[in-house]
Design a protein around this motif. Structure first.
Motif, PDB file in Angstrom:
ATOM      1  N   UNK A 215      -1.420   6.730   1.998  1.00 35.89           N
ATOM      2  CA  UNK A 215      -1.436   5.428   1.323  1.00 35.89           C
ATOM      3  C   UNK A 215      -0.118   5.157   0.606  1.00 35.89           C
ATOM      4  N   UNK A 216       0.401   6.200   0.000  1.00 34.47           N
ATOM      5  CA  UNK A 216       1.674   6.044  -0.708  1.00 34.47           C
ATOM      6  C   UNK A 216       2.802   5.721   0.274  1.00 34.47           C
ATOM      7  N   UNK A 217       2.778   6.378   1.445  1.00 33.67           N
ATOM      8  CA  UNK A 217       3.801   6.131   2.449  1.00 33.67           C
ATOM      9  C   UNK A 217       3.710   4.692   2.965  1.00 33.67           C
ATOM     10  N   UNK A 218       2.510   4.191   3.178  1.00 32.72           N
ATOM     11  CA  UNK A 218       2.330   2.821   3.672  1.00 32.72           C
ATOM     12  C   UNK A 218       2.826   1.807   2.635  1.00 32.72           C
TER      13      UNK A 218
ATOM     14  N   UNK B 128       5.817  -0.808   3.159  1.00 34.03           N
ATOM     15  CA  UNK B 128       5.571  -2.235   2.932  1.00 34.03           C
ATOM     16  C   UNK B 128       6.595  -2.817   1.956  1.00 34.03           C
ATOM     17  N   UNK B 129       6.903  -2.093   0.887  1.00 35.32           N
ATOM     18  CA  UNK B 129       7.895  -2.551  -0.086  1.00 35.32           C
ATOM     19  C   UNK B 129       9.271  -2.664   0.562  1.00 35.32           C
ATOM     20  N   UNK B 130       9.634  -1.686   1.377  1.00 33.78           N
ATOM     21  CA  UNK B 130      10.923  -1.727   2.082  1.00 33.78           C
ATOM     22  C   UNK B 130      10.989  -2.925   3.023  1.00 33.78           C
TER      23      UNK B 130
ATOM     24  N   UNK C 217      13.623  -6.089   2.852  1.00 31.80           N
ATOM     25  CA  UNK C 217      14.476  -6.481   3.973  1.00 31.80           C
ATOM     26  C   UNK C 217      14.277  -7.942   4.347  1.00 31.80           C
ATOM     27  N   UNK C 218      13.034  -8.413   4.326  1.00 29.67           N
ATOM     28  CA  UNK C 218      12.768  -9.824   4.614  1.00 29.67           C
ATOM     29  C   UNK C 218      13.403 -10.733   3.566  1.00 29.67           C
TER      30      UNK C 218
END
Length: 136
Positions: A4-7, A11-13, A17-18
């Motif tokens: 969950x932490x990796x996801x 998602x934050x990265x 970028x967007x």
């Protein structure tokens, strides 16, 4: 690292970028809206001080004194000129081109204060300016 932490990190990265892509996209269209300014060579300058007097030397190879514009700005000096390239014979080929030609512009920030130009001369390809600090 748990899944969950990796996801959430990914998602934050992705969101960052967007956001960056959107900022660049906006900046690109802002640049298109601004009228383009022709490129200018920024000549080198030396500044010397002696009490309340400043001496500014700006390299302007090939410039004519009557074509050099010197303007005082709120933060310093703005110097502009245009040097046409040498006329070459039709059969000549350029082997090396190091001397700058065309539009030259230099903005020079000066120490705080109000200045007046007391001497201006163009000699040996350099613009020499003497400025004095005016009393407030």
């Amino acid at each position: 690292m748990n899944i969950n932490r990796r996801k959430s990190w990914m998602w934050a990265e992705a969101c960052a970028l967007l956001d960056e892509a959107e900022r660049k996209h906006r900046r690109f269209f802002e640049l298109l809206a601004v009228p383009s300014v022709s490129p200018a060579w920024e000549p080198p300058a030396d500044i010397f001080t002696d009490g309340s007097e400043l001496q500014v030397v700006v390299a302007l190879p090939g410039a004519h004194a009557e074509d050099v514009a010197v303007q005082m700005t709120p933060t310093g000096l703005q110097i502009e000129t245009n040097v046409p390239p040498q006329a070459l014979h039709a059969r000549m080929n350029v082997v090396r081109l190091e001397i700058p030609y065309g539009r030259m512009r230099r903005r020079i920030d000066l120490p705080p204060g109000h200045y007046a130009v007391i001497e201006r001369r163009l000699d040996r390809g350099c613009l020499f300016l003497r400025l004095t600090r005016e009393a407030p």
